[in-house]
Design an enzyme around this catalytic site. Structure first.
Site, PDB file in Angstrom:
ATOM      1  N   ARG A  51       4.990  -1.008  -9.057  1.00  0.00           N
ATOM      2  CA  ARG A  51       4.281  -1.486  -7.953  1.00  0.00           C
ATOM      3  C   ARG A  51       3.537  -0.488  -7.375  1.00  0.00           C
ATOM      4  O   ARG A  51       4.435   0.620  -7.044  1.00  0.00           O
ATOM      5  CB  ARG A  51       4.979  -2.305  -7.113  1.00  0.00           C
ATOM      6  CG  ARG A  51       4.307  -2.628  -5.758  1.00  0.00           C
ATOM      7  CD  ARG A  51       3.416  -4.010  -5.842  1.00  0.00           C
ATOM      8  NE  ARG A  51       2.713  -4.415  -4.580  1.00  0.00           N
ATOM      9  CZ  ARG A  51       1.462  -4.991  -4.597  1.00  0.00           C
ATOM     10  NH1 ARG A  51       0.831  -5.294  -5.670  1.00  0.00           N
ATOM     11  NH2 ARG A  51       0.494  -4.851  -3.428  1.00  0.00           N
ATOM     12  N   VAL A  52       2.197  -0.293  -7.022  1.00  0.00           N
ATOM     13  CA  VAL A  52       1.584   0.635  -6.240  1.00  0.00           C
ATOM     14  C   VAL A  52       1.340   0.204  -5.021  1.00  0.00           C
ATOM     15  O   VAL A  52       0.370  -0.791  -4.874  1.00  0.00           O
ATOM     16  CB  VAL A  52       0.488   1.358  -6.779  1.00  0.00           C
ATOM     17  CG1 VAL A  52      -0.205   2.421  -6.058  1.00  0.00           C
ATOM     18  CG2 VAL A  52       1.037   2.067  -8.282  1.00  0.00           C
ATOM     19  N   GLU A  55       0.552   1.493   2.354  1.00  0.00           N
ATOM     20  CA  GLU A  55       1.111   1.201   3.658  1.00  0.00           C
ATOM     21  C   GLU A  55       0.407   0.226   4.482  1.00  0.00           C
ATOM     22  O   GLU A  55      -0.773   0.234   4.585  1.00  0.00           O
ATOM     23  CB  GLU A  55       1.404   2.549   4.378  1.00  0.00           C
ATOM     24  CG  GLU A  55       1.828   2.091   5.851  1.00  0.00           C
ATOM     25  CD  GLU A  55       2.257   3.672   6.657  1.00  0.00           C
ATOM     26  OE1 GLU A  55       1.484   4.674   6.119  1.00  0.00           O
ATOM     27  OE2 GLU A  55       2.843   3.691   7.312  1.00  0.00           O
ATOM     28  N   CYS A  56       1.286  -0.981   5.075  1.00  0.00           N
ATOM     29  CA  CYS A  56       0.740  -1.647   5.962  1.00  0.00           C
ATOM     30  C   CYS A  56       1.597  -1.927   7.021  1.00  0.00           C
ATOM     31  O   CYS A  56       2.671  -2.694   6.780  1.00  0.00           O
ATOM     32  CB  CYS A  56       0.499  -2.995   5.216  1.00  0.00           C
ATOM     33  SG  CYS A  56      -0.298  -4.489   6.413  1.00  0.00           S
ATOM     34  N   GLN A  72       4.581  -9.233  -0.517  1.00  0.00           N
ATOM     35  CA  GLN A  72       4.514  -8.430  -1.733  1.00  0.00           C
ATOM     36  C   GLN A  72       5.421  -7.535  -2.197  1.00  0.00           C
ATOM     37  O   GLN A  72       5.749  -7.387  -3.025  1.00  0.00           O
ATOM     38  CB  GLN A  72       2.858  -8.094  -1.775  1.00  0.00           C
ATOM     39  CG  GLN A  72       2.112  -9.001  -2.020  1.00  0.00           C
ATOM     40  CD  GLN A  72       0.623  -8.485  -2.394  1.00  0.00           C
ATOM     41  OE1 GLN A  72       0.188  -7.786  -1.721  1.00  0.00           O
ATOM     42  NE2 GLN A  72      -0.184  -8.947  -3.809  1.00  0.00           N
ATOM     43  N   GLU A  94      -2.708   3.783   5.090  1.00  0.00           N
ATOM     44  CA  GLU A  94      -2.748   2.732   5.811  1.00  0.00           C
ATOM     45  C   GLU A  94      -4.047   2.019   5.900  1.00  0.00           C
ATOM     46  O   GLU A  94      -5.090   2.584   5.989  1.00  0.00           O
ATOM     47  CB  GLU A  94      -2.108   2.767   7.102  1.00  0.00           C
ATOM     48  CG  GLU A  94      -2.345   2.057   8.392  1.00  0.00           C
ATOM     49  CD  GLU A  94      -1.467   0.572   8.292  1.00  0.00           C
ATOM     50  OE1 GLU A  94      -2.131  -0.326   7.954  1.00  0.00           O
ATOM     51  OE2 GLU A  94      -0.290   0.631   8.220  1.00  0.00           O
ATOM     52  N   GLY A  95      -4.219   0.719   6.053  1.00  0.00           N
ATOM     53  CA  GLY A  95      -5.585   0.167   6.386  1.00  0.00           C
ATOM     54  C   GLY A  95      -6.539   0.380   5.339  1.00  0.00           C
ATOM     55  O   GLY A  95      -7.760   0.347   5.538  1.00  0.00           O
ATOM     56  N   ASP A 128     -13.004  -0.383   0.824  1.00  0.00           N
ATOM     57  CA  ASP A 128     -11.838   0.048   0.514  1.00  0.00           C
ATOM     58  C   ASP A 128     -11.645   1.521   0.183  1.00  0.00           C
ATOM     59  O   ASP A 128     -12.453   2.087  -0.801  1.00  0.00           O
ATOM     60  CB  ASP A 128     -11.542  -0.643  -0.800  1.00  0.00           C
ATOM     61  CG  ASP A 128     -10.074  -0.374  -1.473  1.00  0.00           C
ATOM     62  OD1 ASP A 128      -9.545   0.536  -0.837  1.00  0.00           O
ATOM     63  OD2 ASP A 128      -9.518  -1.118  -1.960  1.00  0.00           O
ATOM     64  N   ARG A 130      -9.355   3.683  -0.594  1.00  0.00           N
ATOM     65  CA  ARG A 130      -8.172   4.259  -0.893  1.00  0.00           C
ATOM     66  C   ARG A 130      -8.536   4.996  -2.147  1.00  0.00           C
ATOM     67  O   ARG A 130      -9.207   4.679  -3.029  1.00  0.00           O
ATOM     68  CB  ARG A 130      -7.101   3.056  -1.591  1.00  0.00           C
ATOM     69  CG  ARG A 130      -6.602   2.373  -0.284  1.00  0.00           C
ATOM     70  CD  ARG A 130      -5.526   1.226  -0.726  1.00  0.00           C
ATOM     71  NE  ARG A 130      -6.432   0.217  -1.131  1.00  0.00           N
ATOM     72  CZ  ARG A 130      -5.824  -0.888  -1.535  1.00  0.00           C
ATOM     73  NH1 ARG A 130      -4.456  -0.816  -1.565  1.00  0.00           N
ATOM     74  NH2 ARG A 130      -6.735  -1.903  -1.893  1.00  0.00           N
ATOM     75  N   LYS A 156      -7.459  -1.624  -8.836  1.00  0.00           N
ATOM     76  CA  LYS A 156      -6.397  -0.581  -8.737  1.00  0.00           C
ATOM     77  C   LYS A 156      -5.979  -0.470 -10.050  1.00  0.00           C
ATOM     78  O   LYS A 156      -5.638   0.881 -10.290  1.00  0.00           O
ATOM     79  CB  LYS A 156      -4.946  -1.335  -8.077  1.00  0.00           C
ATOM     80  CG  LYS A 156      -4.069  -0.456  -7.577  1.00  0.00           C
ATOM     81  CD  LYS A 156      -2.817  -1.458  -7.096  1.00  0.00           C
ATOM     82  CE  LYS A 156      -3.125  -1.843  -5.579  1.00  0.00           C
ATOM     83  NZ  LYS A 156      -1.885  -2.384  -5.130  1.00  0.00           N
TER      84      LYS A 156
HETATM   85  N1  GTP Z   1      -9.061  -2.114   6.359  1.00  0.00           N
HETATM   86  C1  GTP Z   1      -7.968  -3.061   6.415  1.00  0.00           C
HETATM   87  N2  GTP Z   1      -7.105  -3.102   5.535  1.00  0.00           N
HETATM   88  C2  GTP Z   1      -6.222  -3.950   5.408  1.00  0.00           C
HETATM   89  C3  GTP Z   1      -6.436  -5.443   5.928  1.00  0.00           C
HETATM   90  N3  GTP Z   1      -5.454  -6.091   5.697  1.00  0.00           N
HETATM   91  C4  GTP Z   1      -4.659  -5.461   4.716  1.00  0.00           C
HETATM   92  N4  GTP Z   1      -5.140  -4.136   4.854  1.00  0.00           N
HETATM   93  C5  GTP Z   1      -4.318  -2.853   3.920  1.00  0.00           C
HETATM   94  O1  GTP Z   1      -4.461  -3.272   2.610  1.00  0.00           O
HETATM   95  C6  GTP Z   1      -3.753  -2.340   2.027  1.00  0.00           C
HETATM   96  C7  GTP Z   1      -3.160  -3.418   1.053  1.00  0.00           C
HETATM   97  O2  GTP Z   1      -2.968  -2.947  -0.137  1.00  0.00           O
HETATM   98  P1  GTP Z   1      -2.080  -3.791  -1.356  1.00  0.00           P
HETATM   99  O3  GTP Z   1      -0.934  -4.304  -1.078  1.00  0.00           O
HETATM  100  O4  GTP Z   1      -2.128  -2.455  -2.385  1.00  0.00           O
HETATM  101  O5  GTP Z   1      -2.947  -4.549  -1.994  1.00  0.00           O
HETATM  102  P2  GTP Z   1      -4.199  -5.072  -2.700  1.00  0.00           P
HETATM  103  O6  GTP Z   1      -5.191  -3.784  -3.055  1.00  0.00           O
HETATM  104  O7  GTP Z   1      -4.887  -6.136  -2.393  1.00  0.00           O
HETATM  105  O8  GTP Z   1      -3.710  -5.487  -4.277  1.00  0.00           O
HETATM  106  P3  GTP Z   1      -2.619  -6.047  -4.845  1.00  0.00           P
HETATM  107  O9  GTP Z   1      -1.741  -6.571  -3.656  1.00  0.00           O
HETATM  108  O10 GTP Z   1      -1.757  -4.970  -5.853  1.00  0.00           O
HETATM  109  O11 GTP Z   1      -3.005  -7.304  -5.667  1.00  0.00           O
HETATM  110  C8  GTP Z   1      -2.758  -1.816   2.920  1.00  0.00           C
HETATM  111  O12 GTP Z   1      -3.067  -0.472   3.143  1.00  0.00           O
HETATM  112  C9  GTP Z   1      -2.830  -2.812   4.225  1.00  0.00           C
HETATM  113  O13 GTP Z   1      -2.933  -2.094   5.481  1.00  0.00           O
HETATM  114  C10 GTP Z   1      -7.756  -5.419   6.515  1.00  0.00           C
HETATM  115  O14 GTP Z   1      -8.038  -6.553   6.966  1.00  0.00           O
HETATM  116  N5  GTP Z   1      -8.381  -4.292   6.697  1.00  0.00           N
HETATM  117 ZN    ZN Z   2      -1.000  -6.052   5.082  1.00  0.00          ZN
END
Ligand code: GTP
Ligand code: ZN
Length: 196
Positions: A51-52, A55-56, A72, A94-95, A128, A130, A156
């Site tokens: 899993r990659v 940060e949240c 997740q 993050e974010g 995004d 990232r 991703k």
């Molecule tokens: N800018 C922003 N970032 C968010 C928001 N909600 C979640 N995030 C960020 O999104 C990222 C979540 O990434 P992942 O868990 O990798 O999820 P994903 O890219 O949707 O993909 P998978 O979970 O692998 O399907 C984290 O860095 C969170 O902080 C939002 O409303 N705005």
């Molecule tokens: Zn989150």
């Protein structure tokens, strides 16, 4: 191919309710610190359940129901514990790469009715922001060559493949929604193409 530089800086045990992982600490060229949770032998060449995770703080540590990050992360730890082998690369972006305070600003825009993409854009950020080169470098440092990636995010998968991470399988990684993240998950699917 990945050309990010990471330094493997520390290794220790991380006992959790799921399993006792090895926690491996990395620093990148900008001084940012990242970790990988490792279970079992992952450098033997066989595909690794992985899993990659980006940060949240709100979801991973503060039980936020605005997103699906916390569940997740837990689900990934559980699936790896069940197999007795796997890696979670935990990236400090993050974010979606805009940082914590900017994410909170984006949440404030969402409180006014914008979706997650529109909120980023009104603040002047990409939807995004990232990058996954650090993840690719961490996999390489751990000796992981082929992964079965737990994700629903096609971008991703694409980004990691372009960086030389051989993704041999996508493992579906959905969690139960909450009333608070329904709209967020629907937007992920509509605007980022998430495969739910
Ligand atoms: N800018 C922003 N970032 C968010 C928001 N909600 C979640 N995030 C960020 O999104 C990222 C979540 O990434 P992942 O868990 O990798 O999820 P994903 O890219 O949707 O993909 P998978 O979970 O692998 O399907 C984290 O860095 C969170 O902080 C939002 O409303 N705005
Ligand atoms: Zn989150």
């Amino acid at each position: 191919m990945s050309n990010a530089n990471v330094t493997l800086a520390a290794r220790t045990k991380l006992p959790t309710q799921f399993a006792e992982f090895e926690l491996v600490g990395f620093t990148d060229a900008t001084g940012k610190e990242h970790v990988a949770l490792v279970l079992g032998e992952v450098d033997d060449g066989a595909p690794v359940l992985a899993r990659v995770h980006s940060e949240c703080l709100t979801g991973d540590a503060l039980f936020s129901q605005r997103c699906d990050c916390g569940p997740q992360l837990e689900a990934a730890m559980q699936k790896i514990a069940n197999e007795g082998r796997g890696v979670i690369v935990y990236l400090r972006q993050e974010g979606r790469g805009i940082g914590l305070i900017n994410k909170l600003r984006a949440y404030a825009e969402q409180d006014k009715g914008l979706d997650t993409v529109e909120a980023n854009e009104i603040l002047g950020f990409a939807a995004d922001a990232r990058e996954y080169d650090i993840a690719a470098a961490m996999f390489a440092a751990l000796g992981v060559r082929e992964v079965r990636l737990m994700t629903n995010n096609p971008k991703k998968l694409e980004a990691l493949s372009e960086l030389g991470v051989h993704v041999v399988e996508r493992v579906e990684h959905t969690t139960e929604g909450t009333p608070h993240n329904k709209h967020y998950l629907a937007t992920k699917s509509a605007k980022f193409g998430h495969l739910f």
